[in-house]
Write a protein that holds these residues in place. Sequence first.
Motif, PDB file in Angstrom:
ATOM      1  N   SER A  75       0.819  -1.200   0.000  1.00  0.00           N
ATOM      2  CA  SER A  75       0.000   0.000   0.000  1.00  0.00           C
ATOM      3  C   SER A  75       0.858   1.257   0.000  1.00  0.00           C
ATOM      4  O   SER A  75       0.495   2.278  -0.576  1.00  0.00           O
ATOM      5  N   TYR A  76       1.995   1.145   0.664  1.00  0.00           N
ATOM      6  CA  TYR A  76       2.913   2.293   0.679  1.00  0.00           C
ATOM      7  C   TYR A  76       3.445   2.558  -0.726  1.00  0.00           C
ATOM      8  O   TYR A  76       3.475   3.698  -1.211  1.00  0.00           O
ATOM      9  N   ALA A  77       3.835   1.481  -1.381  1.00  0.00           N
ATOM     10  CA  ALA A  77       4.335   1.629  -2.756  1.00  0.00           C
ATOM     11  C   ALA A  77       3.229   2.152  -3.664  1.00  0.00           C
ATOM     12  O   ALA A  77       3.472   2.957  -4.572  1.00  0.00           O
ATOM     13  N   GLU A  78       2.023   1.693  -3.390  1.00  0.00           N
ATOM     14  CA  GLU A  78       0.894   2.147  -4.200  1.00  0.00           C
ATOM     15  C   GLU A  78       0.685   3.654  -4.013  1.00  0.00           C
ATOM     16  O   GLU A  78       0.398   4.373  -4.979  1.00  0.00           O
ATOM     17  N   ALA A  79       0.863   4.097  -2.779  1.00  0.00           N
ATOM     18  CA  ALA A  79       0.728   5.536  -2.520  1.00  0.00           C
ATOM     19  C   ALA A  79       1.795   6.333  -3.237  1.00  0.00           C
ATOM     20  O   ALA A  79       1.523   7.381  -3.834  1.00  0.00           O
ATOM     21  N   LEU A  80       2.997   5.799  -3.207  1.00  0.00           N
ATOM     22  CA  LEU A  80       4.115   6.517  -3.879  1.00  0.00           C
ATOM     23  C   LEU A  80       3.904   6.597  -5.380  1.00  0.00           C
ATOM     24  O   LEU A  80       4.477   7.461  -6.049  1.00  0.00           O
ATOM     25  N   ALA A  81       3.064   5.680  -5.890  1.00  0.00           N
ATOM     26  CA  ALA A  81       2.795   5.727  -7.327  1.00  0.00           C
ATOM     27  C   ALA A  81       2.020   6.976  -7.719  1.00  0.00           C
ATOM     28  O   ALA A  81       1.893   7.292  -8.902  1.00  0.00           O
ATOM     29  N   GLN A  82       1.521   7.678  -6.729  1.00  0.00           N
ATOM     30  CA  GLN A  82       0.846   8.938  -7.013  1.00  0.00           C
ATOM     31  C   GLN A  82       1.830  10.001  -7.504  1.00  0.00           C
ATOM     32  O   GLN A  82       1.418  10.987  -8.127  1.00  0.00           O
ATOM     33  N   LEU A  83       3.072   9.784  -7.221  1.00  0.00           N
ATOM     34  CA  LEU A  83       4.088  10.775  -7.624  1.00  0.00           C
ATOM     35  C   LEU A  83       4.228  10.784  -9.137  1.00  0.00           C
ATOM     36  O   LEU A  83       4.093   9.737  -9.777  1.00  0.00           O
ATOM     37  N   PRO A  84       4.437  11.926  -9.736  1.00  0.00           N
ATOM     38  CA  PRO A  84       4.567  11.997 -11.202  1.00  0.00           C
ATOM     39  C   PRO A  84       5.807  11.255 -11.689  1.00  0.00           C
ATOM     40  O   PRO A  84       6.861  11.298 -11.050  1.00  0.00           O
ATOM     41  N   GLN A  85       5.599  10.536 -12.785  1.00  0.00           N
ATOM     42  CA  GLN A  85       6.712   9.807 -13.392  1.00  0.00           C
ATOM     43  C   GLN A  85       6.800  10.152 -14.866  1.00  0.00           C
ATOM     44  O   GLN A  85       5.778  10.082 -15.554  1.00  0.00           O
ATOM     45  N   LEU A 106      -5.546  -0.473  -2.734  1.00  0.00           N
ATOM     46  CA  LEU A 106      -6.368  -1.616  -3.110  1.00  0.00           C
ATOM     47  C   LEU A 106      -6.794  -2.441  -1.901  1.00  0.00           C
ATOM     48  O   LEU A 106      -7.885  -2.994  -1.863  1.00  0.00           O
ATOM     49  N   ASN A 107      -5.908  -2.514  -0.899  1.00  0.00           N
ATOM     50  CA  ASN A 107      -6.232  -3.312   0.279  1.00  0.00           C
ATOM     51  C   ASN A 107      -7.030  -2.522   1.313  1.00  0.00           C
ATOM     52  O   ASN A 107      -7.257  -2.990   2.428  1.00  0.00           O
ATOM     53  N   GLY A 108      -7.400  -1.318   0.967  1.00  0.00           N
ATOM     54  CA  GLY A 108      -8.212  -0.517   1.870  1.00  0.00           C
ATOM     55  C   GLY A 108      -7.429   0.440   2.727  1.00  0.00           C
ATOM     56  O   GLY A 108      -8.004   1.299   3.406  1.00  0.00           O
ATOM     57  N   ASP A 109      -6.107   0.280   2.722  1.00  0.00           N
ATOM     58  CA  ASP A 109      -5.297   1.222   3.481  1.00  0.00           C
ATOM     59  C   ASP A 109      -5.480   2.617   2.897  1.00  0.00           C
ATOM     60  O   ASP A 109      -5.727   2.778   1.700  1.00  0.00           O
ATOM     61  N   ARG A 110      -5.373   3.607   3.779  1.00  0.00           N
ATOM     62  CA  ARG A 110      -5.500   4.987   3.322  1.00  0.00           C
ATOM     63  C   ARG A 110      -4.151   5.677   3.383  1.00  0.00           C
ATOM     64  O   ARG A 110      -3.345   5.458   4.296  1.00  0.00           O
ATOM     65  N   LEU A 123       4.251  11.345   4.032  1.00  0.00           N
ATOM     66  CA  LEU A 123       3.289  10.323   3.641  1.00  0.00           C
ATOM     67  C   LEU A 123       2.969   9.468   4.864  1.00  0.00           C
ATOM     68  O   LEU A 123       3.889   8.932   5.503  1.00  0.00           O
ATOM     69  N   LEU A 124       1.706   9.386   5.194  1.00  0.00           N
ATOM     70  CA  LEU A 124       1.268   8.543   6.297  1.00  0.00           C
ATOM     71  C   LEU A 124       0.317   7.484   5.746  1.00  0.00           C
ATOM     72  O   LEU A 124      -0.497   7.767   4.864  1.00  0.00           O
ATOM     73  N   LEU A 125       0.490   6.271   6.264  1.00  0.00           N
ATOM     74  CA  LEU A 125      -0.345   5.163   5.801  1.00  0.00           C
ATOM     75  C   LEU A 125      -1.146   4.626   6.986  1.00  0.00           C
ATOM     76  O   LEU A 125      -0.567   4.248   8.016  1.00  0.00           O
ATOM     77  N   LYS A 126      -2.422   4.630   6.838  1.00  0.00           N
ATOM     78  CA  LYS A 126      -3.295   4.143   7.904  1.00  0.00           C
ATOM     79  C   LYS A 126      -3.929   2.824   7.457  1.00  0.00           C
ATOM     80  O   LYS A 126      -4.455   2.708   6.337  1.00  0.00           O
ATOM     81  N   CYS A 127      -3.933   1.866   8.330  1.00  0.00           N
ATOM     82  CA  CYS A 127      -4.574   0.597   8.033  1.00  0.00           C
ATOM     83  C   CYS A 127      -5.909   0.543   8.773  1.00  0.00           C
ATOM     84  O   CYS A 127      -6.038   1.055   9.884  1.00  0.00           O
ATOM     85  N   GLU A 128      -6.801  -0.083   8.198  1.00  0.00           N
ATOM     86  CA  GLU A 128      -8.094  -0.388   8.833  1.00  0.00           C
ATOM     87  C   GLU A 128      -8.925   0.865   9.113  1.00  0.00           C
ATOM     88  O   GLU A 128     -10.137   0.861   8.952  1.00  0.00           O
TER      89      GLU A 128
END
Lengths: 708, 375
Positions: A75-85, A106-110, A123-128
Motif C-alpha cells: 500500500s505504501y508503494a501504491e501511494a508513492l505511485a501517485q508521484l509523477p513519473q 487496493l487493500n483498503g489502506d488509506r 506520507l502517512l499510511l493508515k490501516c483499517e
Amino acid sequence: MSPSKSELIQIYYEMAMAINDASELPQMLKQSLTTMVRKLNCCAGGIHLLDIEPDSLPGFYPAATIPRTSARIASYAEALAQLPQPPTRDSLDQFSERLPLSGSCLNGDRFYFFDLLPHGFLLLLKCETSLDPLIVKELLPIAARLTQAIGTCRQRQALQESIDHLSLVSDELRHYKESLEEMVETRTAALQQEMVERCLAEEELRQSEERHRLFLQQLPDPVAVFNRQCVPLYVNQEFSKTFGWAPEDFSTEECPLLCEESGEKGEWLQRQIASGKSLAGFEVSLQNRSGEILRVAVSGIPAPQIGDAESLQVLVLRDVTEQHRLENQLRHSQKMQAIGTLTGGIAHDFNNLLQAISGYTQLLQRRIESDSREGSFLDSISLSTERAADLVKQLLIASRRGESQLQPIDLNECVEQASKLLERTLVKMVRIDKHLSDESLIVNGDTGQLEQVLLNLANNAQAAMPKGGILTFSTEKVELDKTFCQGRDGLSPGTYAQLRVADSGLGMSPQVLDHIFEPFFTTKDIGEGTGLGLSSAYGIVRNHMGTIQCYSEPGKGTVFLIYLPLASESLTGQSSPAEYCPLPGGEETLLIVDDDVSVANFARSILEEGGYRIIQAATGEEALEIYARRREDISLVILDLGMPGMGGEKCLEALRAADPDVRVLIASGYATKDQAQRVIDLGAAAFVGKPYRVEIILKEVRLAIDSE
Amino acid sequence: MEHFLRVEESGRIEALQEICVEFESRDDIAGLLILACDANGYRPDNLDLLLKGRTLPVIGAVFPELVSGNRKISRGTIVIGMKNRARIFSVAGLSDENVDYDELINRTVPEPGNARTALVFVDGFAGRIAALLEGLFNNFGLEVNYLGGGAGSLTLERKPCLLTNQGMLEDAAVIALLDLPSGVGVQHGWSSVAGPFKATECHQGTIASLDWQPAYEVYRQVVEARPGEVFDPDDFYATAQKYPFGLRKLDAEMVVRDPFQVGEKGEIICVGDVPLNSYLYVLTSDVPTLVDAASEALRLALAQCPGRGEDLPVLLFDCISRALFMGERFDDELNVFDQPGRTVVGALTIGEIANSGRSYLELFNKTAVVGVIDL
C-alpha cells in the motif's frame, strides 16, 4: 474510542514537541515521524525530501521511513505511485499544488500526503481506519511546523557543514600550524644545533686560522698571498721585516716589489702569478720598501679556490741575497784558490828555472871580471833574473804562497808612510784625504807588504781618475760579527782595523768587479799593467788573516775595505834578520835530493865550490837507499819537498825513522809557512826557499851541519 | 500441539533437562520455547549449563507466573517444541542510553526474510524497551506480528531472566523470528478517570513531575480523591495497581503504563517508558470490563486467522498486575480463552509487547495480548 478535541490537541502537541525536540535533520525526521506514526496509530509513514542537489535529476528521496522497509509494503508503494513519473520540475510542481492529497489503496489502506514544500512531502499510511478530514486539516499546521523544522535543520545543517568545513579548515590550519610549529621547532632545534656546530666550526676555523696565521707569521721566510692582479692581500711578519711593508700599508700604498733589476724574470713572475701557476725556487731581484735590491727565491702555489672566492696565490719569498753573496764569495774564494794553486805551481817551476839561471850566473860572475863586456852581460842576466824572481814572488803572494814577515805595526803609521810616498808619486790632480782613527790600530803585519797594498790600490785609483779626484784613506776600529765573517774564508768574529781606500773615479761594472782580484786581470792597456796589483793585494791581506772587499758602481767611484785583525800581543819567535857572513864551506859529504836535475846540479856546483862532497838522488826512495848504505858518510841531506814518488815530507819521515840523528835541510821553491813549520816539526834542521842565493845556501848548510 | 508441549510444575531443573533432552531427540522439533516461573529459582549458576548444552535454538524467559489452560502456575516450566526453526537473536544492554537499537537490529538481522511472527521477550525492568520496539518496528515493520512481554520478578529484584543458548541474560532482550503466520489481539479495558497530566519531567519509565508538580503528589491526590482509596505508605502498589496511567493515541486504546514503585523524591516508576511532554491520564477499570477486553483481544486475534483460528493454540501474555488487580476473578479472564480443543499457554508478564492489528508496535501494561499461532 475517538479522542476528544482536547485529546487531539494533546496528540498534536506531542507531535509538535517531538518536532521541536530534534536538532539534526535525520534525527528530527525520524523522531517526528515516529511520534506521528505512533500517535496517529499509523502502520507506516515516510518523509520524502526533494533532491536539492543542482546536478541531479529532480525527484524525492526517502529521508525517513517507518518502518525502514516501507517500500516493501504494497500500500505504501501504491501511494508513492501517485508521484509523477518521470519526475520533472513542472510535474513535481503540479503534484505539489495538489497537496494535501489522500486516497485509498487496493487493500483498503488509506494514504495521506502532506505538503512539506519546498522540501518534500510527508506520507502517512493508515490501516483499517482513516483519518478524519478534520484531523487531516488540523495536521497541516504540524506539517508546516515540520516544514519549518526541516528548513531550520537544513539551515543548521548547512551552517553545521560550514562550521564543520570551517572546523575542518581550522583543524587543517591547526594541523598545518602544528606541523609548521613542529617544523619550526624541529628546524629551530636543527638551526640551534647548526649554530652550535657552526660556532664550534667557526671556533675551530678561527683556531685553525689562528694556527695558520701564527704558522705563517712564524715562518722564517717571507710569505705573501697575492691575488691574480699581483696585489698582496696578506703578508707575514717576516715579509714585513724583509720588504718593509706591513699588512696595514696595503690599504694606503702599493707594494712595488718588481723593479728595474727584476727585468724579464720579473715579468715572467708576474705572468705566473696571474695565471695561478706554481713556482719553485725561482730567483729574481726584487726591491724592498727602501728601494734596496734583494735577491729572492720565489716559490708559490695557487691557494685552493673556495666557491666563487677570488683566486689567490701563496708565495714564499725567501731572501737569498746573503746566501747569494756568500755563494759568490765562496765561488770567488774557490776561484782564487784554484788560481793560487795554478800560479803557485807555475811559480815553483819558474823558481827552479830561475834558481839555475841565477845560480849559474852567480858562478860565472865569480869567474869573470865584472867590468868586462861578459861581466856586464852577466849583470844584465842577473838583473833580469832578480826581476823575474820578484814577479814570481808577487805571484806567490797573490796565490798566498808567499811568506810575510808579520810583526806588530801601527796601521795608521803604515798609511802615513804610504801617503807620503804617494803624495810624491801620484799626479797632482789626485788629492789625498786621510781620516785616520785617533787610536793606534796595531795589527800583526808586514809593513812592506801593506804599503805595497796601499800603493797598488792608489795606482788603480789614479788610473780610475784620469781627470783627477779624491783618494781617501780612512781607518777605524770595528767589530766584525759572525754574520759578517760568514762565508769569508778564514775570517773570525772579533775586533778589526778597518782600512778604507776610496776614490771618486769612474767606478767599475759588476762584471769587472767579479774579476779584479784574479791574477793578470787588467783593464789597462797592454804594457801598462801586469794584472797582479789587486791579486797581490788580495794575497797580502789574506796572508794577514784579513779580508778585502770592493764596492763600486760605474760613475760612483770605488771603495776598498780592508779588515785586519787587531793584534792582542806581539808575535813571538820572530827572528831578526840574519847577519851576513863570509861564504862558509866544509869537507863533509852531502846528499842532494831533487828531481829537477838543473837545480840539483846547480846546488852541487855551489856546494862543491864550498868544498863539500856531493851525492845526488832524484827521488825520495833513491835517497833512502843511498842514505841506508852511506849514512856514516853523509853529514847532511838537502831535501826538496815537491818530488814525484813518496815526495819530500815522507822521505823526511822515513829518514828520521831510520836515523833519528839525521840532519836534513829542506830546500823548496813552493812551500807555505805552515808547510815549512811542519817539516821543521818533523825534524828538519832548517828550511830554505828557492831560488836561493849561493851565500844563503852555503850559510844554511853550514848552520845545519853545525847545529846541535 | 500437545505433542510439542510439556508443562511441568515442579520447577526442578532436572525436569526441564528431561524435557529438553526429549524434544531434542525428536526430528520434528526445531526449537525450544521455555516459559519459566520466577519461583523456580533459576539462576545462571544452576541453569546456564543446561541452556548452553542445548543443541536446539532456545528462547525463553522467567515470568512471575505462567498460564496453562485456564489456570495460573506459580511454579514450574512450560516447554514448547517449535516445529519451525526460529532465527533467534539477543540484544544486550537494554538500558544503555548510547545504543542505537535500530542500527543494532539492522546489523544483526539485516533481512527479516520470510518472518511473519516475532516472539519478543525483554527484561521487564530495562530502561529502553520502547527504543528496542521502535527499532524492531523500523526494521521489520508491519510484515511481522509481534508477540511477547517483559520478564522478571514481582519482588522487583533485577536479575537474569531471559533464557538463551548463551545462558540467562539480564537487562537484555531475546527475539525469535518465525516464518509462521499469527493473529494478535490487544485489549486492556482501562479507561480514564482523571487527566490529562503533562509529563513535565520524566526519563524512560520514571515520572518525576506531572504538570511541574511532584508526580506522586499529583497521582496520590487523584487516587485518594477516589472513594475509599488511601495509599498505604508501605504498599504503594496495592493501590496503584488499580490506577494505571494511560497515554493517548489516535484510533486506539490508550497505552497503559503501570506505576509499581515510588521513589525517594516522589517520582513514580512505571513499567515501560513515558515520553517527555506526553499527556497522561489516570485510568481505572473493573473486572467485567477487563474480562470483556480480554475476550475482545481474543476475537481480534482470531479474526486475523480466518478459517482456522479456532483450531490454533493461544499464546497468552497477560499482565501480572492485571491478574493481581483481578485477584481470584482472573480465572474469569482465563476462561475466556480456554475453550474445548484449544491449547492455551502463556505467561503473566511485566509489560506486554504486541502490535495492535496493523498498527504501531507498543509495550503495553495491564493489557491482554493474545496470540494465535501454531508453533
